[in-house]
Motif scaffolding. Structure first.
Motif, PDB file in Angstrom:
ATOM      1  N   TRP B  84       0.846  -1.191   0.000  1.00 12.42           N
ATOM      2  CA  TRP B  84       0.000   0.000   0.000  1.00 12.42           C
ATOM      3  C   TRP B  84       0.885   1.246   0.000  1.00 12.42           C
ATOM      4  N   GLY B  91      -4.612  11.159   2.018  1.00 11.83           N
ATOM      5  CA  GLY B  91      -5.140  10.943   3.363  1.00 11.83           C
ATOM      6  C   GLY B  91      -5.466   9.512   3.718  1.00 11.83           C
ATOM      7  N   ARG B  92      -5.355   8.597   2.776  1.00 16.79           N
ATOM      8  CA  ARG B  92      -5.606   7.190   3.111  1.00 16.79           C
ATOM      9  C   ARG B  92      -4.784   6.300   2.174  1.00 16.79           C
ATOM     10  N   ASP B 220       3.749  -6.116  15.803  1.00 16.63           N
ATOM     11  CA  ASP B 220       3.117  -6.501  14.530  1.00 16.63           C
ATOM     12  C   ASP B 220       2.190  -5.398  14.041  1.00 16.63           C
ATOM     13  N   GLU B 221       1.569  -4.691  14.993  1.00 16.92           N
ATOM     14  CA  GLU B 221       0.586  -3.657  14.647  1.00 16.92           C
ATOM     15  C   GLU B 221       1.232  -2.448  13.958  1.00 16.92           C
ATOM     16  N   THR B 224       0.555  -2.145   9.890  1.00 11.21           N
ATOM     17  CA  THR B 224      -0.860  -2.246   9.513  1.00 11.21           C
ATOM     18  C   THR B 224      -1.311  -0.935   8.865  1.00 11.21           C
ATOM     19  N   LEU B 225      -2.418  -1.019   8.127  1.00 15.99           N
ATOM     20  CA  LEU B 225      -2.922   0.160   7.414  1.00 15.99           C
ATOM     21  C   LEU B 225      -3.231   1.312   8.356  1.00 15.99           C
ATOM     22  N   ASP B 226      -3.799   0.979   9.533  1.00 17.78           N
ATOM     23  CA  ASP B 226      -4.186   2.030  10.475  1.00 17.78           C
ATOM     24  C   ASP B 226      -2.992   2.854  10.934  1.00 17.78           C
ATOM     25  N   ASN B 227      -1.822   2.240  10.944  1.00 15.27           N
ATOM     26  CA  ASN B 227      -0.651   2.952  11.451  1.00 15.27           C
ATOM     27  C   ASN B 227       0.263   3.489  10.352  1.00 15.27           C
ATOM     28  N   LYS B 230       1.065   6.999  10.452  1.00 19.52           N
ATOM     29  CA  LYS B 230       1.878   7.363  11.618  1.00 19.52           C
ATOM     30  C   LYS B 230       3.249   6.693  11.546  1.00 19.52           C
TER      31      LYS B 230
END
Lengths: 375, 236
Positions: B84, B91-92, B220-221, B224-227, B230
């Motif tokens: 990704w 923004g995403r 592991d987190e 991930t996409l959410d991070n 950040k």
């Protein structure tokens, strides 16, 4: 002679020794970060108005993103200032806080956030029907930074070593009243004070991104949404979104992104709205709000680095209203200079039958020059 | 028959081991890195990119652009075959492929976000050429960018010297040259420069310079996409 040889060696070292240098100061980590751009948009527009043939439209825009981190806390803001000018017609400025929030990472898995954030839910490039807590995206400029809403958010994130590789869950509270989130209050909750909640479950399951979204409001109808994105081949991605307002209309989007071996990217999306305007309804309106018809097809074809011209691309974009088959065609070229300036020059042509969406636009065609300096 | 089966199994295991040994020589299993990418055009003009990378296990990697300013904040996430790209203004994250290049030039995403060789390739042939070992590597599946690699490996240090990358139609796409061995500390001694040339980009050259490699554990987190937005937090 020795002096000459020595000088030659020093000169050679200066010229060639630096090729593999790595300045470690460049990677120094600071508690704060900033970035942004200054942008000029100049549009030479030919009008459909008989009284006046052409006009110049000038748009200036500045964006500043700033963040400051202290231990598990992070403060972030994104500020935007714009100025629009058309001689003797328009002269307006705006200053918008796109984002302003504080986020706290409680543990690896739990995060809370309070403030204004642009959530940007959905998988579509040009439309996002499932983005219940976002402002509507403009398909003409889908990458434009957008203003968020004031929310409170709790997020849970967990990874696994199974076919379900990642799961995340967001719980978002968005109050809307005359003083807070006014646009949401005006458009979505029909000027009634409301408490709005959205929950999103994200799964990375069998190498597929999946979102399941539920939206509750004590004033407006409930909404549900689902989206996914998956690479069915390395160079072929498919995505879709479906959103339903309970006891009312639904919207869906189907799209793909395909990359050829010659670096040609094709992005195409079809959008259908069950409550969108038909051809007759569009024709009956004196002016039509953009992108409110029942269905659209938008396609963007980009050739990266044509003729080995590094950092450049040429593109063609077609936005078609499938009710009245009116459309906007855009032919453009971009180039990224080494001094952080990016240029995007395009020719845009609106066309279609009389009283169709794009033919009714006040502008017939326009040459658009966009210069962006990033910092 | 049993002996032949045993010898075959032993051969495969040893070949897999040599690839894993090469991987561990290049980067620790979990680490953070700072790299500079330089695209050099035929007229000598250069464009530089500085990136931070976090890596975990054999199949997770995050890259974050620190320079130039026009690319600052862009981040890419790789988790196995999934990749990704996050662009701050968009923004995403959006799904991308390893074939394309986020920097332009000869390096593509697979070169910049390369997973362990042993994750993507199997050794099908091994020849001792005296000064170096010649390994023929075959992609484990068709999602890998290059179907075949011909890898020259230093016999003593087990560091790659040169890698030729081929398509399934046996066309040479690019050649990577590993240069300038450097001690990065924490027992990491490896080539600090990777030069790339491609017959598809005649006269162009791309260089990857490793500035810093440090073993570091990540959750592991973090991958991930959410991070992904950040990614900068991983540097702290």
């Amino acid at each position: 002679m020795i002096k000459i040889v020595f000088s030659f060696i020093v000169l050679t070292l200066c010229l060639f020794g630096g090729e593999y240098d790595f300045d470690m100061d460049m990677i120094e980590q600071k508690p704060y970060e900033y970035s942004g751009y200054l942008r000029v948009d100049e549009k030479a527009q030919r009008l459909n108005n008989r009284a006046e043939d052409t006009q110049n439209y000038l748009h200036l825009e500045g964006l500043l993103d700033f963040s400051y981190s202290y231990e598990s806390l992070k403060f972030k803001t994104s500020l935007m200032a714009t100025n629009d000018y058309i001689k003797n017609k328009v002269s307006s400025s705006s200053f918008v806080t796109n984002e302003l929030y504080i986020e706290s990472k409680l543990t690896t898995n739990h995060t809370i956030l309070v403030g204004k954030e642009s959530l940007q839910w959905g998988k579509g490039y040009f439309f996002n029907p499932v983005a219940f807590f976002d402002r509507v995206k403009n398909p003409s400029e889908p990458t434009q930074a957008r203003e968020g809403f004031v929310i409170g958010k709790y997020s849970y994130n967990k990874s696994f070593t199974t076919q379900l590789k990642n799961l995340s869950f967001d719980f978002v509270y968005l109050p809307s009243n005359e003083n807070l989130n006014y646009d949401y209050y005006k458009i979505v909750t029909n000027k009634k004070d409301a408490n709005n909640i959205a929950m999103r479950l994200y799964l990375l399951l069998y190498d597929t991104d999946i979102d399941i979204i539920y939206n509750y409001s004590d004033v407006a109808n409930e909404k549900i949404g689902i989206d996914f994105s998956k690479n069915i081949q390395t160079n072929f991605e498919v995505h879709a979104e479906w959103a339903k307002v309970i006891d009312s209309h639904y919207t869906y989007l189907l799209g793909f992104r395909y990359l050829t071996s010659s670096d040609l990217t094709i992005i195409s999306e079809y959008l259908y709205r069950s409550n969108g305007l038909t051809k007759e309804e569009i024709a009956a309106c004196t002016s039509t709000l953009p992108f409110t018809a029942k269905d659209y097809l938008i396609t963007l074809i980009t050739q990266k680095e044509p003729f080995e011209w590094l950092y450049s691309s040429v593109y063609y974009k077609n936005m078609m209203n499938l009710q009245d088959y009116s459309q906007q065609n855009k032919f453009g070229i971009t180039y990224g200079f080494k001094n952080n300036i990016n240029i995007d020059l395009s020719y845009n042509l609106n066309g279609g039958a009389t009283l169709s969406e794009f033919a009714k636009k006040p502008i017939k065609d326009f040459l658009w020059l966009r210069l962006t300096w990033s910092f | 028959m049993k002996l032949i089966t045993f010898l075959l199994a032993l051969g495969i295991t040893l070949s897999a081991n040599i690839l894993e040994d090469i991987d561990r020589k290049l980067t620790p299993l979990s680490a953070q890195m700072y790299k500079k990418l330089i695209n050099i055009e035929p007229n000598g003009e250069k464009k530089e990119f500085v990136i931070f990378q976090a890596k975990k296990d054999k199949d997770k990697m995050v890259s974050l652009f620190l320079a130039p300013d026009s690319e600052k904040g862009r981040a890419t996430l790789r988790q196995g075959e999934n990749m990704w790209l996050y662009i701050p203004n968009v923004g995403r994250p959006i799904r991308i492929t390893s074939m394309q290049s986020v920097v332009g030039g000869v390096f593509n995403n697979a070169d910049i976000m390369r997973l362990d060789f042993s994750t993507e390739y199997s050794v099908v042939k091994e020849e001792d050429k005296g000064e170096y070992l010649l390994l023929e590597l075959k992609a484990k599946n068709d999602t890998v960018s290059y179907d075949k690699l011909l890898m020259q490996v230093d016999n003593k240090t087990l560091s790659p010297i040169q890698i030729e990358c081929y398509t399934s139609t046996k066309m040479l796409i690019k050649t990577l040259f590993y240069k300038k061995p450097k001690d990065f500390g924490d027992s990491i001694v490896r080539p600090s420069v990777v030069e790339t040339m491609s017959p598809l980009y005649k006269g162009y050259k791309s260089i990857m310079i490793y500035g810093k490699i440090t073993p570091k554990e990540f959750s592991d987190e973090a991958f991930t996409l959410d991070n992904l937005a950040k990614a900068s937090d991983l540097r702290r």
